[in-house]
Design a protein around this motif. Structure first.
Motif, PDB file in Angstrom:
ATOM      1  N   TYR A  93       0.735  -1.007   0.336  1.00  0.00           N
ATOM      2  CA  TYR A  93      -0.187   0.362  -0.216  1.00  0.00           C
ATOM      3  C   TYR A  93       0.776   1.306  -0.395  1.00  0.00           C
ATOM      4  CZ  TYR A  93      -3.542   2.732   2.093  1.00  0.00           C
ATOM      5  OH  TYR A  93      -4.409   4.005   2.124  1.00  0.00           O
ATOM      6  N   ILE A  94       0.933   1.456   0.861  1.00  0.00           N
ATOM      7  CA  ILE A  94       2.998   2.156   0.913  1.00  0.00           C
ATOM      8  C   ILE A  94       4.474   1.987   1.276  1.00  0.00           C
ATOM      9  CG2 ILE A  94       3.302   4.784   1.941  1.00  0.00           C
ATOM     10  CD1 ILE A  94       0.817   4.200   3.366  1.00  0.00           C
ATOM     11  N   PHE A  95       4.916   2.519   0.323  1.00  0.00           N
ATOM     12  CA  PHE A  95       6.335   1.675  -0.049  1.00  0.00           C
ATOM     13  C   PHE A  95       6.902   3.160  -0.094  1.00  0.00           C
ATOM     14  CE2 PHE A  95       9.590  -0.317  -2.944  1.00  0.00           C
ATOM     15  CZ  PHE A  95      10.951  -0.881  -1.909  1.00  0.00           C
ATOM     16  N   ILE A 117       3.458  -4.151  -6.913  1.00  0.00           N
ATOM     17  CA  ILE A 117       2.337  -3.099  -7.480  1.00  0.00           C
ATOM     18  C   ILE A 117       2.099  -2.282  -5.874  1.00  0.00           C
ATOM     19  CG2 ILE A 117      -0.370  -4.265  -7.232  1.00  0.00           C
ATOM     20  CD1 ILE A 117       0.232  -6.603  -8.537  1.00  0.00           C
ATOM     21  N   SER A 118       0.958  -1.360  -6.367  1.00  0.00           N
ATOM     22  CA  SER A 118       1.207  -0.111  -5.235  1.00  0.00           C
ATOM     23  C   SER A 118      -0.438   0.416  -5.760  1.00  0.00           C
ATOM     24  CB  SER A 118       1.611   0.831  -5.105  1.00  0.00           C
ATOM     25  OG  SER A 118       1.681   1.609  -4.356  1.00  0.00           O
ATOM     26  N   ASP A 119      -0.708   0.895  -4.349  1.00  0.00           N
ATOM     27  CA  ASP A 119      -2.077   2.411  -4.854  1.00  0.00           C
ATOM     28  C   ASP A 119      -2.064   2.764  -5.226  1.00  0.00           C
ATOM     29  OD1 ASP A 119      -4.501   2.313  -2.739  1.00  0.00           O
ATOM     30  OD2 ASP A 119      -4.170   3.877  -2.290  1.00  0.00           O
ATOM     31  N   GLN A 120      -2.704   3.493  -5.711  1.00  0.00           N
ATOM     32  CA  GLN A 120      -3.189   4.428  -6.925  1.00  0.00           C
ATOM     33  C   GLN A 120      -2.511   6.119  -6.054  1.00  0.00           C
ATOM     34  OE1 GLN A 120      -3.697   5.039 -10.414  1.00  0.00           O
ATOM     35  NE2 GLN A 120      -2.753   6.690  -9.948  1.00  0.00           N
ATOM     36  N   LEU A 174       1.865  -4.259   8.462  1.00  0.00           N
ATOM     37  CA  LEU A 174       3.517  -2.910   8.140  1.00  0.00           C
ATOM     38  C   LEU A 174       3.452  -2.455   6.566  1.00  0.00           C
ATOM     39  CD1 LEU A 174       5.555  -2.029  10.169  1.00  0.00           C
ATOM     40  CD2 LEU A 174       6.910  -3.856   8.783  1.00  0.00           C
ATOM     41  N   ASN A 175       2.927  -2.145   6.588  1.00  0.00           N
ATOM     42  CA  ASN A 175       4.093  -1.002   5.316  1.00  0.00           C
ATOM     43  C   ASN A 175       5.458  -0.657   5.541  1.00  0.00           C
ATOM     44  OD1 ASN A 175       1.828   0.021   3.745  1.00  0.00           O
ATOM     45  ND2 ASN A 175       0.401   0.907   5.727  1.00  0.00           N
ATOM     46  N   LEU A 176       6.146  -0.598   4.619  1.00  0.00           N
ATOM     47  CA  LEU A 176       7.029  -0.479   4.424  1.00  0.00           C
ATOM     48  C   LEU A 176       7.895   1.360   4.074  1.00  0.00           C
ATOM     49  CD1 LEU A 176       8.318  -2.957   2.310  1.00  0.00           C
ATOM     50  CD2 LEU A 176       7.636  -3.480   4.653  1.00  0.00           C
ATOM     51  N   THR A 177       7.617   1.924   5.824  1.00  0.00           N
ATOM     52  CA  THR A 177       8.064   2.381   5.754  1.00  0.00           C
ATOM     53  C   THR A 177       8.730   3.412   7.252  1.00  0.00           C
ATOM     54  OG1 THR A 177       5.780   3.231   6.993  1.00  0.00           O
ATOM     55  CG2 THR A 177       5.506   3.818   3.969  1.00  0.00           C
TER      56      THR A 177
END
Length: 211
Positions: A93-95, A117-120, A174-177
């Motif tokens: 979702y967030i990277f 793949i991620s969120d627009q 967990l998002n990769l942030t």
């Protein structure tokens, strides 16, 4: 007539016992197989708690405070990604973590098939857009979901998914942030369970073809 009645009586009284025995045997066999399979796989939980809310300086200064430090968690994920030999499928979702972006680029350079793949909507934030610009410059393909009204909320990563001996993955909230590693109650589970990996692999391919 008496023999028939006797036969029916014995059949009726013994049938539940026989069925119970057979079902119990089948159940025990399944439990044994599941247990044997479980012994082949590992599962590791990374859980971000209040203790991690003080770890931002450790991440910046590259100085771990413990094995449960946010920096230690990031290093585990980084090592997971850097171990890839054939493929990396990241659905997130967030990277925004540059250290992990670097690992994807290094993997791509050594011939690993990397797809993201991620969120627009998240892509429209500056930090995420800048990160994906780096991926694009290094010819790493990515796709964004549509329509905008729906979130691409998955957070999972498959490593060497088609290699039964090396396949592994992580997935959770967990998002990769840095926010995810240092300021949220979050988790991710690392595993090499091939049955779980297969299900996530199917989902990734469906999304990749859909977007």
């Amino acid at each position: 007539m008496n023999k028939l009645i006797c036969f029916l009586y014995i059949s009726i009284t013994t049938l539940p016992v026989v069925l119970s025995y057979l079902l119990d045997r089948k159940y025990r066999r399944k439990i044994k197989l599941i247990t044997e399979d479980d012994n082949k796989f590992y599962n590791q939980l990374l859980s971000v708690t209040m203790k991690n809310f003080n770890c931002k300086p450790h991440v910046i200064e590259k100085n771990e405070c413990s094995e449960n430090c946010s920096l230690a968690y990031q290093k585990i994920i980084q090592a997971f990604i850097s171990s890839a030999k054939s493929s990396i499928c990241l659905c997130i979702y967030i990277f925004t973590l540059k250290s992990l972006t670097y690992e994807l680029i290094q993997a791509h350079k050594r011939g690993v098939d990397v797809r993201v793949i991620s969120d627009q909507i998240m892509f429209e934030t500056k930090s995420q857009r800048d990160n994906f610009s780096i991926l694009s410059k290094n010819e790493i393909p990515y796709k964004l979901h549509s329509p905008r009204s729906i979130k691409m909320h998955h957070k999972f990563c498959l490593i060497d998914k088609d290699d039964p001996e090396r396949a592994k993955m992580f997935s959770g909230s967990l998002n990769l942030t840095n926010q995810g590693f240092c300021y949220n109650f979050d988790n991710t589970v690392l595993t090499n369970n091939i049955y779980v990996i297969k299900r996530f692999s199917d989902e990734f391919e469906k999304l990749w073809n859909l977007f």
